[in-house]
Design an enzyme around this catalytic site. Structure first.
Site, short mmCIF file in Angstrom:
data_model
loop_
_atom_site.label_atom_id
_atom_site.label_comp_id
_atom_site.label_asym_id
_atom_site.label_seq_id
_atom_site.Cartn_x
_atom_site.Cartn_y
_atom_site.Cartn_z
N HIS A 1 -13.68 -0.90 15.72
CA HIS A 1 -12.75 -0.98 14.57
C HIS A 1 -12.09 0.38 14.32
CE1 HIS A 1 -15.38 -4.41 12.69
NE2 HIS A 1 -14.44 -4.91 13.47
N GLU B 1 -4.01 -3.28 11.69
CA GLU B 1 -4.25 -2.77 13.04
C GLU B 1 -3.03 -2.96 13.93
OE1 GLU B 1 -7.84 -5.08 12.50
OE2 GLU B 1 -8.86 -3.72 13.86
N ASN C 1 -3.45 -9.11 21.03
CA ASN C 1 -4.91 -9.01 20.89
C ASN C 1 -5.49 -10.24 21.57
OD1 ASN C 1 -7.55 -8.83 20.10
ND2 ASN C 1 -7.13 -8.63 17.91
N ARG D 1 -4.49 -4.40 22.21
CA ARG D 1 -5.76 -3.97 21.67
C ARG D 1 -6.82 -4.11 22.76
NH1 ARG D 1 -9.91 -6.92 17.62
NH2 ARG D 1 -11.19 -5.09 17.20
N ARG E 1 -23.34 -11.76 13.21
CA ARG E 1 -24.17 -10.70 13.81
C ARG E 1 -25.01 -10.04 12.72
NH1 ARG E 1 -19.12 -7.51 16.12
NH2 ARG E 1 -17.86 -9.30 15.55
#
Ligand code: ADP
Length: 427
Positions: free
Chosen positions: A181, A385, A11, A92, A242
């Protein structure tokens, strides 16, 4: 575990690389680590293999240098990736655009297409491409697979994925809800069906992935029908830095009144909003400490966060026509009993209850936190993940391997079933 069975999952961020070497069959992790501060004066690697942790601090010029250092450490700690090889590398990739919606074997053309999608994900895709290119150079014989964060949401119903703006402009600029996601929402919703021992096709689920980034999804019969992130990972829930949903008119207002340009606006929305913008801290544990110390701004940040979660829950329950399971995952979702309790407080009229003892238990496993016999199952399910990416990667490189059936059950998806080894559905 021999190296042959293992998949390396990477990742890659703009100045960091997270990685894990694991067995996609069992989920056993042979080694994992993090490269940080790539391109800065002093970079750092922390590598864990079994009980052993190796730490290095030295200048790391670029991603390739970082990965070379990691592969050297792998060799020192008993995993000669370049020599003995691994089954596959799974990367990813944040944005698959309209092009990629299956795990895809990486070729030169695929790298070029992912690179072209950088317009849609300028903060993420370029870093993903750099990680892929470096790994391909360092492990030339090993098949590499891209797994896209947007893929699970590719088939959202048209009404859920369409923004009500000028259709020609939207089409010309690939503007739609993509969702992010996806690997986590897919994995977690599949695990929910397993934990409840229910056929995923019969379940109406709401999943809250609450980490630094946060998103919600509504899933019916294993397929998503809505999700809170949109064209970019900015929309939806309140997150660490965010703000999620805002009135788009705020942007024009800042351009005219404060002379903000696009970079300044993106910095505000990506880095200085959300929990951080309201309270000054973005880590939920620090936020909790400030609240305990009586900090009003921190309290407000928390209240806004919970308010938004509940708004999405209400919307998704109506979209689904009811809900059978509500699940919390990722850093905040897995660890904050307070967030889970507050998000679902006062909803017993809808069959939604959280059992305080179950909710507060210091259990790390996937588990129910609603009272026995409650009409709506409330769960905590740790996301993984890396495991989902490793399984998808292995499925692409050896589609007929013995682990296929188990993989379907684990991921609860037919998407992986159609994974192709020919470079995917390129237009
Ligand atoms: P990322 O999106 O980077 O993968 P994570 O899923 O690791 O993020 O989540 C990070 C968030 O989880 C941080 O805000 C952190 O404060 C929060 N978190 C981690 N542990 C706890 C805890 N014990 N209680 C509350 N929040 C926690």
């Amino acid at each position: 575990m021999s190296n042959d069975d293992l998949v390396l999952v990477i990742n890659s961020g703009s100045s960091s690389i997270k990685y894990q070497l694991l067995d996609p069959e069992t989920g056993a992790v042979a080694a994992s680590g993090l490269v940080e501060r790539i391109g800065e004066r002093e970079g750092a690697v922390e590598h864990r293999a079994g009980d052993r942790t190796v730490r290095r601090t030295e200048p790391i010029a670029d991603h390739k240098a970082g990965l070379q250092l990691v592969f050297d450490i792998f060799a020192e700690t008993g995993h000669d990736l370049a020599g003995a090889g691994v089954r596959a590398v799974g990367h990813r990739v944040v944005h698959g655009g309209e092009v990629f919606y299956e795990p895809t074997l990486i070729t030169d053309d695929v790298v070029e297409e992912i690179s072209k999608l950088s317009d849609l994900a300028p903060l993420h895709n370029p870093a993903n491409v750099t990680g892929i290119e470096s790994t391909r150079e360092l492990l030339p014989g090993v098949p590499q697979v891209a797994v896209f964060d947007t893929a699970f949401f590719h088939g959202l119903p048209e009404a859920a994925r369409t923004y009500a703006i000028d259709a020609k402009i939207a089409a010309a600029h690939s503007i739609r809800r993509y969702g992010f996601h996806g690997t986590s929402h897919e994995y977690v919703s599949g695990r929910v069906a397993e934990v409840l021992d229910r056929d995923p096709n019969t379940l109406r689920q709401v999943v809250f992935h609450l980490g630094n980034g946060a998103s919600a999804s509504a899933i019916r019969g294993g397929q998503p029908i809505d999700t809170s992130m949109g064209l970019t990972p900015l929309e939806g829930l309140v997150m660490g830095t965010r703000g999620g949903d805002i009135d788009p008119g705020i942007i024009g207002h800042l351009v005219r009144s404060a002379h903000f340009d696009a970079d300044r606006i993106e910095e505000l929305l990506n880095r200085n909003s959300g929990i951080k913008g309201l309270s000054g801290v973005n880590d939920f544990r620090e936020l909790q400490r400030l609240i305990d110390a009586g900090d009003d701004a921190a309290r407000l940040a928390y209240d806004v966060y919970i308010h938004r979660l509940r708004r999405y829950l209400g919307a998704y329950m109506i979209e689904l026509g009811g809900v059978d399971a509500i699940t919390f995952t990722a850093g905040v979702g897995e660890n904050s009993a307070q967030v889970r309790a507050d998000a679902l407080a006062g909803l017993s009229g809808f069959g939604i209850e959280v059992d305080p003892a179950r909710n507060n238990a210091a259990d790390r496993a996937a588990r129910l936190i609603s009272p026995p016999g409650a009409p709506v199952a409330v769960l905590v399910v740790p996301t993984n993940e890396e495991l989902a990416i490793a399984r998808a990667a292995r499925q692409v490189v050896s589609p007929s391997s013995g682990g296929v059936r188990r993989q379907h059950r684990m991921t609860g998806t037919k998407r992986v079933e159609h994974a192709r080894a020919d470079g995917g559905d390129m237009p």
